[in-house]
Design a protein around this motif. Structure first.
Motif, PDB file in Angstrom:
ATOM      1  N   ARG A   1      -0.877   5.048   5.694  1.00 19.19           N
ATOM      2  CA  ARG A   1      -1.486   3.996   6.507  1.00 19.19           C
ATOM      3  C   ARG A   1      -3.004   3.893   6.298  1.00 19.19           C
ATOM      4  O   ARG A   1      -3.641   2.981   6.808  1.00 19.19           O
ATOM      5  N   ALA A   2      -3.571   4.826   5.554  1.00 24.43           N
ATOM      6  CA  ALA A   2      -5.029   4.888   5.392  1.00 24.43           C
ATOM      7  C   ALA A   2      -5.520   3.997   4.260  1.00 24.43           C
ATOM      8  O   ALA A   2      -4.864   3.844   3.238  1.00 24.43           O
ATOM      9  N   ASP A   3      -6.694   3.396   4.460  1.00 23.89           N
ATOM     10  CA  ASP A   3      -7.374   2.656   3.397  1.00 23.89           C
ATOM     11  C   ASP A   3      -8.183   3.606   2.523  1.00 23.89           C
ATOM     12  O   ASP A   3      -8.453   3.323   1.356  1.00 23.89           O
ATOM     13  N   VAL A   4      -8.609   4.724   3.097  1.00 24.29           N
ATOM     14  CA  VAL A   4      -9.422   5.700   2.386  1.00 24.29           C
ATOM     15  C   VAL A   4      -9.148   7.081   2.991  1.00 24.29           C
ATOM     16  O   VAL A   4      -8.815   7.186   4.163  1.00 24.29           O
TER      17      VAL A   4
END
Length: 113
Positions: A15-18
């Motif tokens: 779910r993380a962008d970074v």
């Protein structure tokens, strides 16, 4: 958690962008006394130490707040990166930007925003 003041923190990497991975700088533990309070010695990693994060981009020695301020555009990313440990050893520790042939000279950096 410092990062929560900048962005939504998630438990699932999918779910993380970074992803931010923090690693301790290499050092040589010292004996007792005053010197034991400081990380000292080598600044180079052995061939094995960085293996888990070789495909990632890294920062060196910044606080959580300083790193996040740069990542989120609150502060510019600038600085000097020496070309080798030999260049560090040959530089004068009390003179800013005193390293021969740096990989990134003073003032080099990303301009965000």
């Amino acid at each position: 958690m410092v990062a929560a003041g900048y962005a939504e923190v998630v438990d699932d990497p999918a779910r993380a962008d970074v992803a931010i991975v923090r690693r301790a700088a290499p050092y040589e533990p010292r004996g007792g006394g005053f010197e034991a309070f400081f990380h000292a010695g080598r600044l180079e990693w052995t061939a094995e130490e960085p293996a888990p994060v070789l495909d990632l981009t890294g920062s060196f020695g910044a606080s959580d707040e300083a790193l996040l301020d740069v990542l989120f555009g609150r502060s510019p990313a600038t600085g000097t990166l020496p070309s080798s440990m030999a260049a560090v050893a040959a530089s004068r520790e009390d003179v800013p930007n005193d390293t021969a042939d740096p990989l990134f000279p003073d003032g080099h950096g990303l301009r965000l925003g």
